[in-house]
Scaffold this motif. Structure first.
Motif, mmCIF file in Angstrom:
data_model
loop_
_atom_site.group_PDB
_atom_site.id
_atom_site.type_symbol
_atom_site.label_atom_id
_atom_site.label_comp_id
_atom_site.label_asym_id
_atom_site.label_seq_id
_atom_site.Cartn_x
_atom_site.Cartn_y
_atom_site.Cartn_z
ATOM 1 N N LEU A 1 0.876 -1.170 0.000
ATOM 2 C CA LEU A 1 0.000 0.000 0.000
ATOM 3 C C LEU A 1 0.910 1.214 0.000
ATOM 4 O O LEU A 1 1.669 1.433 0.946
ATOM 5 C CB LEU A 1 -0.916 0.017 1.221
ATOM 6 C CG LEU A 1 -1.760 1.286 1.397
ATOM 7 C CD1 LEU A 1 -2.714 1.473 0.220
ATOM 8 C CD2 LEU A 1 -2.528 1.256 2.703
ATOM 9 N N LEU A 2 0.856 1.987 -1.084
ATOM 10 C CA LEU A 2 1.733 3.145 -1.225
ATOM 11 C C LEU A 2 0.882 4.361 -1.553
ATOM 12 O O LEU A 2 0.105 4.334 -2.508
ATOM 13 C CB LEU A 2 2.768 2.888 -2.320
ATOM 14 C CG LEU A 2 3.951 3.841 -2.433
ATOM 15 C CD1 LEU A 2 5.151 3.119 -3.039
ATOM 16 C CD2 LEU A 2 3.613 5.064 -3.277
ATOM 17 N N GLU A 3 1.014 5.396 -0.763
ATOM 18 C CA GLU A 3 0.278 6.636 -0.993
ATOM 19 C C GLU A 3 1.268 7.733 -1.404
ATOM 20 O O GLU A 3 2.360 7.836 -0.837
ATOM 21 C CB GLU A 3 -0.485 7.061 0.262
ATOM 22 C CG GLU A 3 -1.579 6.085 0.659
ATOM 23 C CD GLU A 3 -2.347 6.538 1.895
ATOM 24 O OE1 GLU A 3 -1.941 7.564 2.495
ATOM 25 O OE2 GLU A 3 -3.323 5.868 2.262
ATOM 26 N N THR B 1 -3.111 6.452 -4.729
ATOM 27 C CA THR B 1 -2.767 5.213 -4.042
ATOM 28 C C THR B 1 -2.360 4.142 -5.048
ATOM 29 O O THR B 1 -2.977 4.008 -6.111
ATOM 30 C CB THR B 1 -3.956 4.692 -3.207
ATOM 31 O OG1 THR B 1 -4.371 5.704 -2.295
ATOM 32 C CG2 THR B 1 -3.573 3.443 -2.429
ATOM 33 N N ILE B 2 -1.322 3.408 -4.707
ATOM 34 C CA ILE B 2 -0.912 2.202 -5.436
ATOM 35 C C ILE B 2 -1.045 1.046 -4.457
ATOM 36 O O ILE B 2 -0.474 1.080 -3.363
ATOM 37 C CB ILE B 2 0.541 2.302 -5.939
ATOM 38 C CG1 ILE B 2 0.727 3.542 -6.828
ATOM 39 C CG2 ILE B 2 0.935 1.038 -6.697
ATOM 40 C CD1 ILE B 2 2.175 3.817 -7.175
ATOM 41 N N ARG B 3 -1.819 0.041 -4.839
ATOM 42 C CA ARG B 3 -2.040 -1.083 -3.920
ATOM 43 C C ARG B 3 -2.067 -2.386 -4.692
ATOM 44 O O ARG B 3 -2.355 -2.419 -5.889
ATOM 45 C CB ARG B 3 -3.333 -0.892 -3.139
ATOM 46 C CG ARG B 3 -4.594 -0.955 -3.983
ATOM 47 C CD ARG B 3 -5.847 -0.737 -3.143
ATOM 48 N NE ARG B 3 -6.026 0.677 -2.828
ATOM 49 C CZ ARG B 3 -6.323 1.140 -1.623
ATOM 50 N NH1 ARG B 3 -6.449 0.319 -0.607
ATOM 51 N NH2 ARG B 3 -6.503 2.433 -1.430
ATOM 52 N N LEU C 1 4.076 9.569 0.482
ATOM 53 C CA LEU C 1 3.550 9.899 1.804
ATOM 54 C C LEU C 1 3.591 8.718 2.762
ATOM 55 O O LEU C 1 3.812 8.894 3.963
ATOM 56 C CB LEU C 1 2.110 10.399 1.691
ATOM 57 C CG LEU C 1 1.879 11.654 0.866
ATOM 58 C CD1 LEU C 1 0.392 11.967 0.812
ATOM 59 C CD2 LEU C 1 2.651 12.832 1.430
ATOM 60 N N ARG C 2 3.349 7.521 2.230
ATOM 61 C CA ARG C 2 3.216 6.359 3.113
ATOM 62 C C ARG C 2 3.563 5.089 2.361
ATOM 63 O O ARG C 2 3.189 4.933 1.196
ATOM 64 C CB ARG C 2 1.779 6.282 3.641
ATOM 65 C CG ARG C 2 1.489 5.115 4.561
ATOM 66 C CD ARG C 2 0.006 5.077 4.870
ATOM 67 N NE ARG C 2 -0.359 3.939 5.698
ATOM 68 C CZ ARG C 2 -1.602 3.494 5.861
ATOM 69 N NH1 ARG C 2 -2.597 4.131 5.266
ATOM 70 N NH2 ARG C 2 -1.858 2.454 6.620
ATOM 71 N N LEU C 3 4.286 4.191 3.020
ATOM 72 C CA LEU C 3 4.609 2.885 2.460
ATOM 73 C C LEU C 3 4.255 1.823 3.494
ATOM 74 O O LEU C 3 4.769 1.841 4.613
ATOM 75 C CB LEU C 3 6.087 2.788 2.087
ATOM 76 C CG LEU C 3 6.559 1.402 1.622
ATOM 77 C CD1 LEU C 3 5.850 0.998 0.333
ATOM 78 C CD2 LEU C 3 8.075 1.379 1.427
ATOM 79 N N GLU C 4 3.382 0.911 3.097
ATOM 80 C CA GLU C 4 2.973 -0.182 3.973
ATOM 81 C C GLU C 4 3.241 -1.495 3.254
ATOM 82 O O GLU C 4 2.813 -1.693 2.118
ATOM 83 C CB GLU C 4 1.490 -0.049 4.315
ATOM 84 C CG GLU C 4 0.987 -1.041 5.340
ATOM 85 C CD GLU C 4 -0.478 -0.841 5.660
ATOM 86 O OE1 GLU C 4 -1.292 -1.699 5.263
ATOM 87 O OE2 GLU C 4 -0.803 0.190 6.289
ATOM 88 N N ILE C 5 3.969 -2.401 3.919
ATOM 89 C CA ILE C 5 4.316 -3.698 3.343
ATOM 90 C C ILE C 5 3.781 -4.784 4.259
ATOM 91 O O ILE C 5 4.128 -4.842 5.449
ATOM 92 C CB ILE C 5 5.839 -3.854 3.170
ATOM 93 C CG1 ILE C 5 6.406 -2.722 2.314
ATOM 94 C CG2 ILE C 5 6.174 -5.205 2.538
ATOM 95 C CD1 ILE C 5 7.917 -2.751 2.178
ATOM 96 N N ASN C 6 2.905 -5.630 3.718
ATOM 97 C CA ASN C 6 2.309 -6.732 4.477
ATOM 98 C C ASN C 6 1.651 -6.249 5.768
ATOM 99 O O ASN C 6 1.778 -6.868 6.832
ATOM 100 C CB ASN C 6 3.355 -7.807 4.776
ATOM 101 C CG ASN C 6 3.911 -8.440 3.511
ATOM 102 O OD1 ASN C 6 3.183 -8.666 2.549
ATOM 103 N ND2 ASN C 6 5.206 -8.701 3.500
#
Length: 264
Positions: free
Chosen positions: A9-11, A177-179, A227-232
């Motif tokens: 999840l990348l914003e 957003t890229i997800r 702005l934000r990087l979420e991995i797993n």
């Protein structure tokens, strides 16, 4: 080393430094080239347009690190069926892992980037134009430009070829957003180590400088900020992924070697 599949999840945020145009292909009233709007009439950045520009930036960077060799480079032309067939059996490039190809569908999804409201833009240091955009009439988000078509050889105006285009106002802020899922080899065995494709994706986002039509005349200049990087499901602080870009970007040159070892 085996490939790893990460749920991403990348914003990101876009700020336009010059007027921009994402066309609809339709005219309305006296306007020959209208811009894309949502149901409320507000401007947005189409996810497909952003994905195409990002792919181009990632391809340029990949070539810098000799990632696209003669065979894997075929996978960077997704609209050529013959090249797609010739590429069967070739190694999968980082570009294909991120964006997909005719033979391997992509698993990352690029949402439309929507215009920020005043409450969302203010903490980010948005300008007065950006913070007021959603509170104003949608028509104030665009500016009209009237141009005339020129003959290429003589550089003179074509009679009766006057047309008007809409352009989004400069200094507007958008958030996208890229997800999805990204499968690739990690740089090393560490659990929090990035994959080669993720590293290329992050670097490509920082290379985006122009979006939309009329780029040759200076339109669509922009700045992209992660702005934000979420991995797993785990959020990674900016200091960590910025450290990857500062210290580990040169390791992209080892992707072909790592993939060859993984196939043995």
């Amino acid at each position: 080393m085996r490939a790893r599949t990460d749920r991403l999840l990348l914003e990101y945020r876009l700020i336009f430094l010059s007027p921009f145009h994402f066309g609809t292909g339709f005219r309305q009233g006296l306007v020959d080239r209208t811009v894309a709007r949502d149901r409320q009439g507000h401007l947005y950045v189409p996810g497909a347009s952003f994905k195409g520009a990002l792919r181009e930036c990632c391809e340029q960077l990949a070539r810098t690190y000799d990632e696209l060799d003669e065979m894997s480079d075929l996978l960077t032309s997704p609209h050529d069926a013959r090249q797609a067939l010739r590429s069967l059996g070739a190694r999968i490039s980082m570009i294909t892992r991120i964006f997909g190809s005719q033979m391997l569908p992509g698993t990352l999804f690029f949402d439309n980037a929507r215009l920020l409201s005043a409450a969302e833009a203010e903490p980010s240091g948005g300008t007065a134009l950006a913070t007021a955009a959603l509170s104003e009439s949608p028509e104030t988000q665009v500016v009209p430009y009237t141009q005339v078509r020129l003959r290429r050889l003589t550089r003179t105006a074509v009679p009766g070829a006057l047309y008007t285009s809409e352009f989004g106002r400069r200094q507007l802020l958008f958030r996208g957003t890229i997800r999805g899922w990204l499968t690739c080899l990690p740089l090393d065995e560490e659990p929090r180590s990035p994959t080669y494709s993720l590293l290329l994706l992050l670097a490509g986002l920082h290379l985006i400088e122009q979006l939309g039509a009329n780029k040759s005349t200076g339109k669509g200049r922009c700045r992209c900020e992660i702005l934000r990087l979420e991995i797993n499901g785990e959020e990674y602080p900016a200091e960590e992924w910025r450290g990857w870009l500062m210290e580990r970007l040169d390791e992209l040159v080892y992707y072909a070697m790592a993939q060859g070892e993984a196939m043995e």
